[in-house]
Design an enzyme around this catalytic site. Structure first.
Site, PDB file in Angstrom:
ATOM      1  N   HIS A 261       0.834  -1.207   0.000  1.00  0.00           N
ATOM      2  CA  HIS A 261       0.000   0.000   0.000  1.00  0.00           C
ATOM      3  C   HIS A 261       0.870   1.259   0.000  1.00  0.00           C
ATOM      4  CE1 HIS A 261      -3.641   2.375   1.043  1.00  0.00           C
ATOM      5  NE2 HIS A 261      -2.744   3.146   1.660  1.00  0.00           N
ATOM      6  N   GLU A 262       1.777   1.338   0.954  1.00  0.00           N
ATOM      7  CA  GLU A 262       2.641   2.526   1.015  1.00  0.00           C
ATOM      8  C   GLU A 262       3.564   2.587  -0.204  1.00  0.00           C
ATOM      9  OE1 GLU A 262       1.902   4.767   3.028  1.00  0.00           O
ATOM     10  OE2 GLU A 262       0.561   3.546   4.261  1.00  0.00           O
ATOM     11  N   HIS A 265       1.771   4.417  -2.951  1.00  0.00           N
ATOM     12  CA  HIS A 265       1.892   5.868  -2.759  1.00  0.00           C
ATOM     13  C   HIS A 265       3.272   6.354  -3.208  1.00  0.00           C
ATOM     14  CE1 HIS A 265      -1.798   6.918  -0.707  1.00  0.00           C
ATOM     15  NE2 HIS A 265      -1.610   6.036   0.256  1.00  0.00           N
ATOM     16  N   GLU A 291      -4.736   7.594  -3.346  1.00  0.00           N
ATOM     17  CA  GLU A 291      -5.103   6.314  -2.745  1.00  0.00           C
ATOM     18  C   GLU A 291      -5.384   5.252  -3.804  1.00  0.00           C
ATOM     19  OE1 GLU A 291      -4.798   5.451   0.272  1.00  0.00           O
ATOM     20  OE2 GLU A 291      -4.428   7.421   1.159  1.00  0.00           O
TER      21      GLU A 291
END
Length: 496
Positions: A261-262, A265, A291
């Site tokens: 997830h990070e 980003h 996101e």
């Protein structure tokens, strides 16, 4: 010097202060000793005020006014003038004293939140949240709004979005997802998740996360991976995009998906050009679009069968007990649908319910219909209403998210929008990359990242979300793409 050159120099000075503030914020969450917190808060408040004064300076207004008339500007330069001009006039409504006071309070709140969550003591954080809500209400009044004070806050995260529009997205989603969740639970055959249970060494989980980040193309020469209570990505500046993660030891999934997830980003921010940074367009189209990039890497990639047909061997390299576990079994185990207490660990079907309840609570806090003192009770009731479960402690309930300690009231809807944007992009990606699944089976994310660089990353904040989605998919946000995605995927997994 030309007006454009002066404008760029002015933005560069704002950017340097922003970079310093970002570095201090990252340090506060990762390495700063606790006793440094009071003075750090004062420093961060001073930096915030200095950056704000530059961002609202008369000189910047003059540059913007002159550049609006300049037809020789490039596409990105015109976008910069348009977007920074909008931000300029919004910011001019806010007193500088308010900005400094708010930043100091936020810095103080972060340490209080960490301790409150660690000790399951909401009372420690409550006075800081009271301040955060008060600041949010004042900010909404400074900005102004037509229907709801929350609209003024949403504008900072999702340009053009209002509570009314958000509810128009949420209600049809609920109408589709609630009965589908019930059908999965009552009629479907749940995958076996027991194969993931056990005790896992935190150092090895950390190595697994780093390995996963290398696979997706995260550039460690322009970043770092650190431990933290609640994962986040911090962009210090060009060539410096840092990731943080946490490592629960009872399953490998939270840390793995946290890294993915990070990493999503970070890939977005590492894809910004020097020109985007120079024109103050390196923040992305919106938080929802940002996101979408993290949720796509986490879900459309990380929770897909082709990815696990590759990643099973990687997991077994770090934890040999998985050497004999089929990829299909791991894929199914990481796609179990069940109501969960923790938002960041929720499955794709129930995740948006976590966001819906946070939106309702935040809107109530800002309008005054919900009091901060009553929040744990209201939180638990909302969890019961939406997911049928009640947190046993505030640490896994109302205190689980870091956002309110940062003053990020209005951010949570971006997570849901990110899910919707990512699902809407996926069919276009598959048409553009007909061998998409084969690439994932070989652990090759270069084609996908290349597509994202060309269609999303290179534009930075030049386009607002619906305009960007029209350019990519031919239509503005359409939640039915997400509904079709989860129904197709989970009907197959659950044998419906």
């Amino acid at each position: 010097m030309s007006t454009l050159a002066n404008y760029r120099d002015h933005l560069a000075e704002i950017g340097k202060l922003g970079s310093a503030a970002a570095l201090l914020g990252w340090d506060q969450q990762t390495h700063m000793p606790p006793k440094a917190a009071p003075y750090r808060a004062q420093v961060q408040g001073k930096l915030a005020r200095m950056a704000f004064e530059l961002a609202t300076a008369d000189a910047l207004g003059q540059y913007l006014s002159e550049l609006r008339q300049d037809e020789t500007l490039s596409r990105l330069q015109k976008a910069s003038v348009r977007i920074n001009g909008k931000a300029y006039y919004r910011a001019r409504a806010i007193p500088a004293d308010f900005v400094e006071e708010r930043q100091i309070a936020q810095s103080e709140a972060q340490g209080a939140w960490i301790e409150a969550r660690r000790t399951n003591n909401y009372a420690l954080f409550q006075p800081h949240l009271e301040k955060a809500v008060g600041f949010a209400r004042r900010l909404a009044d400074y900005y102004g709004y037509e229907e709801h004070p929350y609209d003024a806050l949403l504008e900072d995260y999702e340009p053009g979005l209002t509570c009314r529009q958000l509810r128009a997205i949420i209600e049809p989603l609920k109408a589709e997802l609630v009965p589908f969740l019930r059908k999965l639970v009552t009629e479907g055959r749940a995958p076996d998740a027991d194969i993931l249970a056990g005790r896992y060494d935190a150092d090895e989980l950390r190595k697994l996360s780093r390995h996963a980040l290398e696979i997706i193309g995260y550039d460690f020469a322009a970043g770092a991976l650190d431990d933290v209570t609640h994962p986040f990505t911090s962009t210090i500046g060009p060539g410096d995009v840092r990731i943080t993660n946490r490592y629960p030891t009872d399953t490998p999934l939270p840390s793995l998906f946290g890294a993915l997830h990070e990493g999503g980003h970070a890939l977005y921010n590492q894809g910004f050009t020097d020109e985007l940074y120079a024109l103050n367009l390196a923040g992305g189209s919106s938080n929802g679009i940002h996101e979408s990039q993290s949720r796509m890497i986490e879900n459309q990639v990380g929770r897909s069968l082709p990815f696990w047909q590759f990643f099973q061997a990687v997991l077994a390299e770090h934890f040999p007990k998985f050497a004999a576990v089929p990829a299909d079994a791991l894929y199914r185990a990481c796609n179990v649908v069940a109501p969960s207490l923790i938002r960041v660990e929720a499955d794709e079907v129930t995740y948006n319910f976590h966001i819906m309840l946070r939106f309702e609570i935040e809107a109530g806090l800002v309008e005054g219909s919900i009091g901060v003192a009553d929040l744990p009770k209201r939180w638990n009731q909302a969890m019961s209403d939406y997911l049928g479960i009640v947190p046993p402690t505030d640490s896994v309930g109302v205190l689980q998210d870091v956002h309110w300690s940062f003053g990020y009231i209005g951010y949570f809807p971006s997570y849901m929008l990110g899910n919707l944007y990512a699902a809407q992009m996926l069919p276009t990606i598959r048409r553009s990359l007909p061998h998409f699944d084969d690439h994932l089976r070989h652990g090759d994310l270069k084609p996908l990242v290349g597509w994202l660089r060309e269609n999303v990353h290179q534009h930075g904040a030049a386009y607002e979300p619906n305009e960007l989605m029209r350019r990519i998919t031919g239509e503005p946000l359409n939640p039915q793409h997400f509904v079709a995605y989860v129904k197709d995927k989970y009907s197959d997994i659950y044998g419906l």
